[in-house]
Motif scaffolding. Structure first.
Motif, PDB file in Angstrom:
ATOM      1  N   THR A 104     -44.162  10.266  10.070  1.00  0.00           N
ATOM      2  CA  THR A 104     -44.350   9.625   8.767  1.00  0.00           C
ATOM      3  C   THR A 104     -43.609  10.391   7.676  1.00  0.00           C
ATOM      4  O   THR A 104     -42.978   9.797   6.792  1.00  0.00           O
ATOM      5  N   LYS A 105     -43.659  11.709   7.755  1.00  0.00           N
ATOM      6  CA  LYS A 105     -42.988  12.550   6.765  1.00  0.00           C
ATOM      7  C   LYS A 105     -41.474  12.382   6.835  1.00  0.00           C
ATOM      8  O   LYS A 105     -40.793  12.277   5.809  1.00  0.00           O
ATOM      9  N   ILE A 106     -40.939  12.319   8.054  1.00  0.00           N
ATOM     10  CA  ILE A 106     -39.492  12.171   8.233  1.00  0.00           C
ATOM     11  C   ILE A 106     -39.022  10.825   7.677  1.00  0.00           C
ATOM     12  O   ILE A 106     -37.997  10.730   7.001  1.00  0.00           O
ATOM     13  N   VAL A 107     -39.787   9.765   7.973  1.00  0.00           N
ATOM     14  CA  VAL A 107     -39.429   8.438   7.464  1.00  0.00           C
ATOM     15  C   VAL A 107     -39.494   8.419   5.936  1.00  0.00           C
ATOM     16  O   VAL A 107     -38.631   7.844   5.263  1.00  0.00           O
ATOM     17  N   ALA A 108     -40.510   9.079   5.386  1.00  0.00           N
ATOM     18  CA  ALA A 108     -40.648   9.124   3.924  1.00  0.00           C
ATOM     19  C   ALA A 108     -39.465   9.839   3.289  1.00  0.00           C
ATOM     20  O   ALA A 108     -38.949   9.416   2.241  1.00  0.00           O
ATOM     21  N   GLU A 109     -39.014  10.917   3.924  1.00  0.00           N
ATOM     22  CA  GLU A 109     -37.851  11.641   3.393  1.00  0.00           C
ATOM     23  C   GLU A 109     -36.600  10.779   3.474  1.00  0.00           C
ATOM     24  O   GLU A 109     -35.749  10.794   2.570  1.00  0.00           O
ATOM     25  N   GLY A 110     -36.478   9.999   4.574  1.00  0.00           N
ATOM     26  CA  GLY A 110     -35.337   9.099   4.693  1.00  0.00           C
ATOM     27  C   GLY A 110     -35.358   8.021   3.620  1.00  0.00           C
ATOM     28  O   GLY A 110     -34.324   7.684   3.037  1.00  0.00           O
ATOM     29  N   LEU A 111     -36.546   7.480   3.349  1.00  0.00           N
ATOM     30  CA  LEU A 111     -36.671   6.462   2.302  1.00  0.00           C
ATOM     31  C   LEU A 111     -36.353   7.038   0.918  1.00  0.00           C
ATOM     32  O   LEU A 111     -35.746   6.371   0.082  1.00  0.00           O
ATOM     33  N   MET A 112     -36.754   8.278   0.693  1.00  0.00           N
ATOM     34  CA  MET A 112     -36.479   8.921  -0.588  1.00  0.00           C
ATOM     35  C   MET A 112     -34.970   9.042  -0.805  1.00  0.00           C
ATOM     36  O   MET A 112     -34.447   8.761  -1.885  1.00  0.00           O
ATOM     37  N   GLU A 113     -34.257   9.438   0.264  1.00  0.00           N
ATOM     38  CA  GLU A 113     -32.795   9.550   0.169  1.00  0.00           C
ATOM     39  C   GLU A 113     -32.177   8.174  -0.084  1.00  0.00           C
ATOM     40  O   GLU A 113     -31.252   8.017  -0.883  1.00  0.00           O
ATOM     41  N   PHE A 114     -32.700   7.150   0.606  1.00  0.00           N
ATOM     42  CA  PHE A 114     -32.190   5.786   0.439  1.00  0.00           C
ATOM     43  C   PHE A 114     -32.395   5.301  -0.993  1.00  0.00           C
ATOM     44  O   PHE A 114     -31.511   4.668  -1.589  1.00  0.00           O
ATOM     45  N   LYS A 115     -33.566   5.600  -1.568  1.00  0.00           N
ATOM     46  CA  LYS A 115     -33.868   5.136  -2.925  1.00  0.00           C
ATOM     47  C   LYS A 115     -32.973   5.809  -3.964  1.00  0.00           C
ATOM     48  O   LYS A 115     -32.625   5.208  -4.984  1.00  0.00           O
ATOM     49  N   LYS A 116     -32.577   7.057  -3.710  1.00  0.00           N
ATOM     50  CA  LYS A 116     -31.648   7.732  -4.621  1.00  0.00           C
ATOM     51  C   LYS A 116     -30.314   6.983  -4.658  1.00  0.00           C
ATOM     52  O   LYS A 116     -29.725   6.774  -5.716  1.00  0.00           O
ATOM     53  N   LEU A 117     -29.837   6.597  -3.485  1.00  0.00           N
ATOM     54  CA  LEU A 117     -28.584   5.838  -3.412  1.00  0.00           C
ATOM     55  C   LEU A 117     -28.747   4.466  -4.057  1.00  0.00           C
ATOM     56  O   LEU A 117     -27.826   3.952  -4.706  1.00  0.00           O
ATOM     57  N   LEU A 127     -26.601  -5.604  -8.360  1.00  0.00           N
ATOM     58  CA  LEU A 127     -26.407  -5.139  -6.983  1.00  0.00           C
ATOM     59  C   LEU A 127     -25.361  -6.023  -6.332  1.00  0.00           C
ATOM     60  O   LEU A 127     -25.614  -7.189  -6.037  1.00  0.00           O
ATOM     61  N   ARG A 128     -24.186  -5.462  -6.136  1.00  0.00           N
ATOM     62  CA  ARG A 128     -23.070  -6.227  -5.581  1.00  0.00           C
ATOM     63  C   ARG A 128     -23.148  -6.243  -4.054  1.00  0.00           C
ATOM     64  O   ARG A 128     -23.716  -5.354  -3.436  1.00  0.00           O
ATOM     65  N   GLU A 129     -22.514  -7.276  -3.500  1.00  0.00           N
ATOM     66  CA  GLU A 129     -22.567  -7.469  -2.045  1.00  0.00           C
ATOM     67  C   GLU A 129     -22.060  -6.248  -1.294  1.00  0.00           C
ATOM     68  O   GLU A 129     -22.691  -5.789  -0.333  1.00  0.00           O
ATOM     69  N   GLN A 130     -20.913  -5.715  -1.726  1.00  0.00           N
ATOM     70  CA  GLN A 130     -20.338  -4.586  -1.000  1.00  0.00           C
ATOM     71  C   GLN A 130     -21.213  -3.341  -1.124  1.00  0.00           C
ATOM     72  O   GLN A 130     -21.322  -2.549  -0.184  1.00  0.00           O
ATOM     73  N   ASP A 131     -21.873  -3.185  -2.289  1.00  0.00           N
ATOM     74  CA  ASP A 131     -22.764  -2.035  -2.459  1.00  0.00           C
ATOM     75  C   ASP A 131     -24.010  -2.171  -1.589  1.00  0.00           C
ATOM     76  O   ASP A 131     -24.492  -1.190  -1.009  1.00  0.00           O
ATOM     77  N   GLU A 132     -24.527  -3.396  -1.488  1.00  0.00           N
ATOM     78  CA  GLU A 132     -25.705  -3.605  -0.641  1.00  0.00           C
ATOM     79  C   GLU A 132     -25.352  -3.377   0.831  1.00  0.00           C
ATOM     80  O   GLU A 132     -26.152  -2.800   1.588  1.00  0.00           O
ATOM     81  N   ALA A 133     -24.157  -3.802   1.230  1.00  0.00           N
ATOM     82  CA  ALA A 133     -23.728  -3.573   2.611  1.00  0.00           C
ATOM     83  C   ALA A 133     -23.637  -2.080   2.914  1.00  0.00           C
ATOM     84  O   ALA A 133     -24.044  -1.606   3.980  1.00  0.00           O
ATOM     85  N   ARG A 134     -23.089  -1.319   1.946  1.00  0.00           N
ATOM     86  CA  ARG A 134     -23.001   0.135   2.139  1.00  0.00           C
ATOM     87  C   ARG A 134     -24.394   0.767   2.188  1.00  0.00           C
ATOM     88  O   ARG A 134     -24.628   1.718   2.945  1.00  0.00           O
ATOM     89  N   LEU A 135     -25.314   0.255   1.389  1.00  0.00           N
ATOM     90  CA  LEU A 135     -26.688   0.758   1.425  1.00  0.00           C
ATOM     91  C   LEU A 135     -27.311   0.547   2.808  1.00  0.00           C
ATOM     92  O   LEU A 135     -27.952   1.445   3.354  1.00  0.00           O
ATOM     93  N   PHE A 136     -27.117  -0.640   3.372  1.00  0.00           N
ATOM     94  CA  PHE A 136     -27.666  -0.913   4.695  1.00  0.00           C
ATOM     95  C   PHE A 136     -27.039  -0.005   5.751  1.00  0.00           C
ATOM     96  O   PHE A 136     -27.728   0.490   6.654  1.00  0.00           O
ATOM     97  N   ASP A 137     -25.735   0.226   5.647  1.00  0.00           N
ATOM     98  CA  ASP A 137     -25.073   1.123   6.598  1.00  0.00           C
ATOM     99  C   ASP A 137     -25.677   2.531   6.522  1.00  0.00           C
ATOM    100  O   ASP A 137     -25.969   3.156   7.539  1.00  0.00           O
ATOM    101  N   ARG A 138     -25.849   3.019   5.287  1.00  0.00           N
ATOM    102  CA  ARG A 138     -26.410   4.362   5.125  1.00  0.00           C
ATOM    103  C   ARG A 138     -27.859   4.417   5.593  1.00  0.00           C
ATOM    104  O   ARG A 138     -28.287   5.384   6.234  1.00  0.00           O
ATOM    105  N   GLY A 139     -28.617   3.358   5.301  1.00  0.00           N
ATOM    106  CA  GLY A 139     -30.009   3.316   5.736  1.00  0.00           C
ATOM    107  C   GLY A 139     -30.134   3.347   7.246  1.00  0.00           C
ATOM    108  O   GLY A 139     -31.014   4.015   7.800  1.00  0.00           O
ATOM    109  N   ARG A 140     -29.235   2.621   7.940  1.00  0.00           N
ATOM    110  CA  ARG A 140     -29.263   2.648   9.391  1.00  0.00           C
ATOM    111  C   ARG A 140     -28.929   4.035   9.925  1.00  0.00           C
ATOM    112  O   ARG A 140     -29.481   4.489  10.928  1.00  0.00           O
TER     113      ARG A 140
END
Length: 548
Positions: A104-117, A127-140
């Protein structure tokens, strides 16, 4: 965080002693949650750390000693904290709850990093299409689920009053095409496949490529915008298709002979059947590798360790990237150039296949046992085809895909993402880690100082201190282990789930044996022999593919 061997006596040369009172029970014992350590590893690390602190107790009587001032409360408290960590991690219920807490802690840290981006991406409330695509790539890459990423995006858009915008809504309409304008660029992968088909037209045998031909095609692929690893994978894909496809006679060529059914071959036939290429991992196993703490923690939840019906303990080897080969001064030329490799998760047997396990498949093998070996010794005196037949039998019996490990999988399971020299660490300075040519043997190359306890093979599991980062034991010494691949030189280009070429005369085996000198126990050391070769120091272990 691995425990160094030996532990430096001076705490100034080893900073991990400070973790004795960490909230992370694994960290206290210099273990890693991701490595899923065995009970034996937990016991051994606790024992060594308690011994280390015990040797420091005289410092309590030397309050002015700088080391005493450095260690301070640890001189009194460390044993209790270490014993607590041992007790917690050896209790299956408590450990499972603690693992869930860490997950749970690891996932929370990953979400925190994602939210910063995410905050950065919607700085202008768009929120532009290309930016959202990059967000999904980084989240994965962080190992986050699609649902978790969508939830975070929707919450942030709502909080800021931001909106999604498309490229069409922001950009002016494109001008009409001009006569003679160039066509849109083609997909690099499709164009490279077309070039492979063209390059094959003048060749008489499409089943393989020389190293120089592979390199030339890889260069062409890179010119189209592919990475070296992508080009290599497309070449392998093409070769698999041509091997499976029926051969088409070229104009003027002699007609191909129909294959002779196996049942029609006379038993006294003198000619030897050509070696078939080794079986390959399932084609479905070609996911994008996302080696992050979150993704590895998720894999451990989805693919828990298990023991199959013949008593094999199967340990999960999580996805990751490592450096295949070695640049060390004593590395052989065949270990170079060092090649970056990414591997998808899989299960590997904790120990090599034993006599007892193999003889469930082939009871007649009992007469071939080494004179000193009982049922718990690794099985020997079998060739690579015997090992593959066992894997086929085990797959049918268990209803899951068992096979030999690829060479890359084997080395990754031995090295881990830490790229260790030996499975247990950086040095071999005692007989507690592996069974090799020690003072008990008569070989000219034996180590006359170290005593590992055995002159020939040892029962599997005799060296728990020699476990790899994934808790896989006996990967160095005892017996060599057959791999799926045949030998080829490394290219130095990035690879994903690679496998060697089908050259029947050079079948890979790894790990060294009870006859080996210490240097051949390194995780990067490579050996090969004829596929039909068998000996009293060659065995195998199995892997099981993760079910999607």
């Amino acid at each position: 965080m691995a425990l160094p061997i030996p532990i430096p006596d001076n705490p100034l040369r080893w900073d991990a002693w400070r973790n004795y009172n960490s909230e992370d029970y694994y960290a206290r014992l210099c273990l890693s949650y991701e490595a899923n350590p065995s009970a034996e590893q937990i016991e051994e690390n606790c024992r060594q750390l308690l011994v280390w602190w015990q040797k420091k107790l005289p410092l309590k009587n030397q309050p002015s000693n700088p080391l005493a001032q450095l260690l301070r409360a640890g001189l009194d408290e460390a044993p209790a904290f270490l014993a607590e960590a041992r007790t917690k991690l050896l209790d299956p219920v408590v450990r499972a709850a603690f693992d869930q807490e860490l997950q749970t802690k690891i996932v929370a840290e990953g979400l925190m990093e994602f939210k910063k981006l995410l905050v950065f991406a919607v700085g202008d409330k768009k929120l532009r299409e290309q930016d959202e695509a990059r967000l999904f790539d980084r989240g994965r890459q962080l190992g986050l689920s699609q649902a978790a990423m969508l939830s975070a995006i929707e919450a942030e858009l709502s909080r800021l009053g931001a909106v999604r915008v498309t490229a069409e809504s922001e950009a002016p309409p494109p001008p009409p095409p001009q006569p003679g304008a160039a066509a849109s660029p083609k997909n690099p992968a499709d164009e490279f496949r077309r070039m492979l088909r063209v390059a094959a037209l003048g060749r008489e045998d499409d089943d393989d490529l020389s190293d120089s031909q592979r390199d030339a095609l890889c260069d062409l692929g890179q010119g189209l915008g592919l990475t070296g690893g992508e080009a290599e994978d497309l070449i392998d894909e093409y070769l698999e298709e041509t091997i499976a496809a029926p051969k088409i006679s070229r104009p003027g060529a002699a007609p191909a002979k129909a294959p002779v059914p196996m049942t029609a071959r006379p038993q006294t036939m003198a000619a030897k059947k050509p070696e078939a290429p080794p079986s390959t991992p399932s084609a479905a196993r070609a996911p994008t590798i996302q080696p992050s703490p979150v993704s590895r923690a998720h894999e451990r939840q989805v693919h828990p360790n298990f023991t199959n019906s013949i008593g094999m303990e199967m340990r999960l080897v999580t996805s990751g990237s490592f450096q295949m080969g070695s640049a060390e001064p004593d590395a052989a030329p065949q270990e170079q150039p060092v090649t970056p490799v990414s591997i998808s998760c899989f299960f590997m047997a904790r120990f090599p296949v034993t006599n007892a396990q193999y003889e469930l498949f082939d009871p007649t093998h009992r007469s071939k046992r080494a004179p000193w070996a009982d049922e718990n010794h690794p099985v020997v005196y079998l060739n690579s085809r015997d090992a593959e037949k066992f894997c086929g039998w085990l797959s049918s019996k268990q209803g899951r895909k068992y096979r030999l490990p690829t060479e890359a999988e084997w080395e990754y399971a031995a090295k881990g993402i830490e790229n260790r020299i030996f499975p247990w660490g950086e040095k071999l300075d005692s007989g507690n880690f592996a069974n090799f040519a020690d003072k008990r043997t008569n070989f000219a190359w034996r180590d006359t100082v170290i005593d590992d306890g055995f002159a020939e093979t040892a029962p599997v599991g005799s060296y728990p201190r020699g476990a790899s980062p994934f808790g896989i034991e006996d990967m160095a010494g005892n017996v060599f282990e057959w791999c799926l691949d045949c030998f080829e030189m490394y290219k130095g280009k990035e690879r994903v789930n690679p496998r060697g070429i089908a050259v029947p005369s050079k079948r890979i085996y790894r790990g060294g044996s009870w006859k080996s000198r210490a240097g051949n126990l390194r995780a990067a050391a490579r050996n090969f022999n004829l596929p039909d070769y068998s000996s009293n120091d060659v065995g195998f272990r199995v892997v099981c593919e993760c079910e999607s």
